[in-house]
Write a protein that holds these residues in place. Structure first.
Motif, PDB file in Angstrom:
ATOM      1  N   ARG A   1      16.384  26.078   9.404  1.00  0.00           N
ATOM      2  CA  ARG A   1      16.351  26.023   8.558  1.00  0.00           C
ATOM      3  C   ARG A   1      16.976  25.377   7.656  1.00  0.00           C
ATOM      4  N   SER A   2      18.336  27.079   8.506  1.00  0.00           N
ATOM      5  CA  SER A   2      19.555  27.014   8.431  1.00  0.00           C
ATOM      6  C   SER A   2      20.273  26.173   8.348  1.00  0.00           C
TER       7      SER A   2
ATOM      8  N   GLU B   1      16.483  27.889  -1.497  1.00  0.00           N
ATOM      9  CA  GLU B   1      15.400  27.944  -0.398  1.00  0.00           C
ATOM     10  C   GLU B   1      15.376  28.910   0.048  1.00  0.00           C
ATOM     11  N   PRO B   2      14.145  29.476   1.101  1.00  0.00           N
ATOM     12  CA  PRO B   2      15.066  30.426   2.373  1.00  0.00           C
ATOM     13  C   PRO B   2      15.205  29.355   3.509  1.00  0.00           C
ATOM     14  N   THR B   3      16.370  30.568   3.800  1.00  0.00           N
ATOM     15  CA  THR B   3      16.671  30.115   5.024  1.00  0.00           C
ATOM     16  C   THR B   3      16.773  31.063   6.730  1.00  0.00           C
TER      17      THR B   3
ATOM     18  N   ARG C   1      20.802  33.398   2.333  1.00  0.00           N
ATOM     19  CA  ARG C   1      22.289  33.395   2.831  1.00  0.00           C
ATOM     20  C   ARG C   1      22.394  32.200   4.070  1.00  0.00           C
ATOM     21  N   LEU C   2      23.499  31.853   3.761  1.00  0.00           N
ATOM     22  CA  LEU C   2      24.052  30.727   4.729  1.00  0.00           C
ATOM     23  C   LEU C   2      25.704  31.410   4.671  1.00  0.00           C
TER      24      LEU C   2
ATOM     25  N   GLY D   1      23.761  23.899  -1.928  1.00  0.00           N
ATOM     26  CA  GLY D   1      23.480  24.216  -3.139  1.00  0.00           C
ATOM     27  C   GLY D   1      23.666  25.202  -2.918  1.00  0.00           C
ATOM     28  N   ALA D   2      24.722  26.221  -2.703  1.00  0.00           N
ATOM     29  CA  ALA D   2      24.670  27.421  -2.709  1.00  0.00           C
ATOM     30  C   ALA D   2      25.419  28.235  -3.652  1.00  0.00           C
TER      31      ALA D   2
END
Lengths: 129, 556
Positions: free
Chosen positions: B163-164, B317-319, B387-388, B448-449
């Motif tokens: 996903r990340s 979104e979940p990472t 988190r990213l 989008g963070a």
């Protein structure tokens, strides 16, 4: 004060007896620094923290975090690392009550077509003599 | 006294393991001494419920915090970047992220191309076969075809995007910037006796699955089967020299703390960019009053880290969070020099998938975005698992005042003077960090963070210890020659990150190991005249070399 109990999330506070026991049992190498932090907190409060009214307690807490430097950070970290491994808290977060090994986790491949525009780029590394 | 050996290697980490394995085919008597012991994967943090907490204790990357018996203290008070390492068989490959880029061709020619620092005496093409050999031995997963790098052939497919990776890839595409799945030494298929990755996530402090390549499970088993001797829990105090100014062996403390002497015909140092200058500076004698191999005065100087600018934020979104290897993607968009910028050279961007709940809580609280009190739970649930990260890993140019010396007071548990690190971030690096922060924010915004945070430089980010015994052809401006041999002591070799002339802007382990393999190859090719003495090369070494039938040698 730091992490209160919550009925909404069905979690205990960081002052829960089991979490406090975990903190005490696992302090080991952090014990001396945590003691420093607690001394600093006591000095700021001037009296037992629990005897202060809520507004004063919060003010002391803010000052402690702002002025306590590494010792305060260690105390906070010790509380957080015990709190966020407590079964009730982990369950509330929707996480499994287990270590990563041996089951691991699934990782989806993702959409590799996203890489197509990058693949289409010309070579961009710098030649060297 | 111990029986003499032909070759003594000091340090069993990334480079020591590689050089031992490569030299094994000579059939020489080769001994490696390591101050730590073998790691037990069953004890790695990911096997227990306290897996995250141990990162702050017995599996801290900082030797000063970890403070195991095999660790030596490091006075790094006068450095904004603290040294991190691991001591034991495998060295810091036990505790690295397994992110495995190579230095670029331009990194070896910075003086010619950009007019700064110095060119290396060797180039990418020289190392290319050794990079490939090392990729095979360590087991690299990756994707061929990266337009930002010369062709490579990783033996395993890349880690999934997850996903990340997909979120970050989309963001980079929106910006039109280069990205690519990272080369990594995490096995994505079963490989040479190693099981494939099952996404334990907590890769850095040891992989309990054995999917992450550390040299204790890659090079060492093969080297030991080939006859290399590995002696653990031996801490070398100094390298001794004889009346001819040649290294005669090493004084060390054995596992019982008893002082011993190990004679050797050849000594190879593989102790990293802090441990190696420490050992040389501790090897003082009448003939070498300023430390061994130090006629240039450069031992310990030109220390380079890679200052890291870490930028992270949170998406709706979940990472992948902690449920995947932290290694994910890289970008080389800003790697090469661009004259329109106010700095030379450049940086890679290393993307991260996220962290576990304890680390999220500790970091977010410290950053001031996770409050105490009633709102704590709501905010934590917004942050955790969302988190990213984008980290700029900046090329650090060599500066003589950045150095390793011996601390006048601090000593290790054997009473050996400890290293002291004096380091400041140079002007060029500081500008690069700022550029990296700005680009990191743009990337995260494109993903989008929100709640974007900056951690620059990462304080406990001194993973890469480089430049403190640099290679070169001029004995007045370098410590070792172009194939790793000391200019001053002709049977002394250095094979670790100390020999780097410049740092590049990528994680260095792949290049360190390629250099170690290259130096070993040079030693094998030059064995008949290893010390420039022709027929004076030890008779036993030449005899064994001839018997091994790998060189067209005539017995002396």
């Amino acid at each position: 004060m730091m992490i209160p109990a919550s009925t909404k999330y069905d979690v205990p506070g960081a002052d829960d007896a089991a979490i406090q026991a975990d903190i005490v049992a696992t302090l080991s190498r952090d014990a001396a620094v945590v003691a420093q932090a607690l001394d600093h907190l006591a000095n700021l409060a001037g009296q037992p923290l629990a005897e202060l009214d809520a507004v004063r307690r919060e003010a002391i807490a803010r000052e402690f975090r702002a002025t306590g430097s590494g010792a305060a950070a260690t105390l906070v970290r010790v509380v957080l690392q015990c709190y966020y491994r407590d079964d009730r808290v982990v369950r509330s977060l929707g996480l499994e009550l287990r270590p990563p090994f041996p089951r691991g986790y699934a990782l989806e491949q993702g959409d590799w077509s996203l890489l197509d525009p990058v693949k289409a780029r010309p070579s961009m590394w710098r030649r060297a003599p | 006294m111990n029986d003499p050996v032909d070759v003594l290697i000091i340090g069993a980490g990334a480079s020591g393991a590689a050089v031992a394995w490569s030299l094994a085919e000579t059939r020489m008597h080769i001994l490696c001494m390591e101050q730590g012991g073998w790691a037990n994967p069953a004890e790695y943090p990911s096997t227990g419920r306290d897996w995250e907490a141990r990162f702050y204790g017995d599996y801290s990357p900082s030797p000063n915090i970890r403070a195991r018996p095999e660790d030596y203290p490091i006075n790094d008070d006068n450095s904004p970047i603290k040294v991190v390492n691991f001591n034991g068989v495998g060295g810091s490959t036990i505790m690295y992220t397994a992110h495995f880029p190579r230095l670029h061709p331009s990194d070896f020619r910075v003086k010619t191309l950009d007019g700064v620092a110095d060119d290396w005496p060797i180039g990418y093409d020289t190392l290319a076969p050794f990079f490939a050999e090392n990729d095979r031995m360590m087991g690299v997963s990756g994707l061929a075809g990266d337009p930002a790098f010369p062709p490579t052939e990783p033996p395993m497919p890349p880690l999934p995007l997850g996903r990340s990776g997909a979120l970050l890839g989309k963001a980079m595409n929106r910006l039109g910037w280069h990205w690519w799945p990272s080369d990594t030494t995490v096995a994505t298929t079963d490989y040479e006796g190693r099981a494939r990755c099952i996404n334990l996530g907590h890769c850095t402090p040891g992989c309990a699955q054995g999917a992450k390549a550390s040299t204790d499970i890659t090079y060492w088993p093969v080297a030991l089967r080939a006859g290399i001797e590995l002696r653990t829990h031996c801490r070398v105090r100094e390298i001794a020299t004889n009346e001819h100014g040649m290294a005669s062996g090493a004084v060390y403390y054995d596992k019982d703390g008893v002082e011993q002497f190990q004679p050797a015909e050849v000594v190879i140092i593989a102790c990293n960019g802090v441990g190696t200058p420490r050992l040389l500076l501790n090897s003082v004698s009448g003939r070498f009053p300023d430390g061994l191999a130090n006629s240039s005065g450069l031992v310990g100087r030109n220390l380079m880290f890679h200052p890291y600018a870490q930028v992270y934020g949170y998406v709706e979104e979940p990472t992948d969070s902690n449920r995947a290897p932290p290694t994910c993607l890289w970008s080389k968009e800003f790697y090469e020099t661009d004259r329109s910028r106010d700095f030379v050279r450049g940086y890679a961007i290393q993307f991260g998938r996220g962290v576990g709940p304890v680390m999220e809580a500790v970091m977010s609280e410290a950053m001031g975005i996770l409050p105490w009190g009633a709102d704590h739970h709501r905010v934590f649930r917004k942050l955790n698992g969302h988190r990213l990260t984008a980290s700029a890993i900046c090329e650090d140019l060599p500066e003589a005042h950045n150095r390793v010396t011996l601390d006048p007071v601090l000593k290790d548990s054997h009473g050996i003077p400890a290293p002291r690190v004096d380091y400041t971030i140079g002007e060029n690096s500081a500008k690069m960090l700022e550029h990296g922060i700005a680009r990191g924010k743009e990337i995260l915004a494109a993903a989008g963070a929100t709640d974007i945070c900056v951690n620059s430089p990462i304080p406990y980010g001194g993973w890469h210890l480089l430049g403190t015994a640099r290679m070169g052809t001029d004995p007045e401006r370098s410590v070792v020659n172009e194939w790793g041999r000391s200019h001053d002591v002709k049977n002394l070799f250095i094979v670790d990150g100390s020999v780097f002339v410049t740092s590049g802007g990528v994680n260095p382990t792949s290049t360190i190991q390629a250099i170690a393999l290259y130096i070993a190859d040079q030693m094998k090719q030059r064995l008949a005249n290893l010390f420039d003495w022709g027929r004076s090369c030890p008779r036993k070494i030449l005899f064994q070399a001839a018997n091994a039938a790998i060189w067209p040698l005539s017995p002396p």
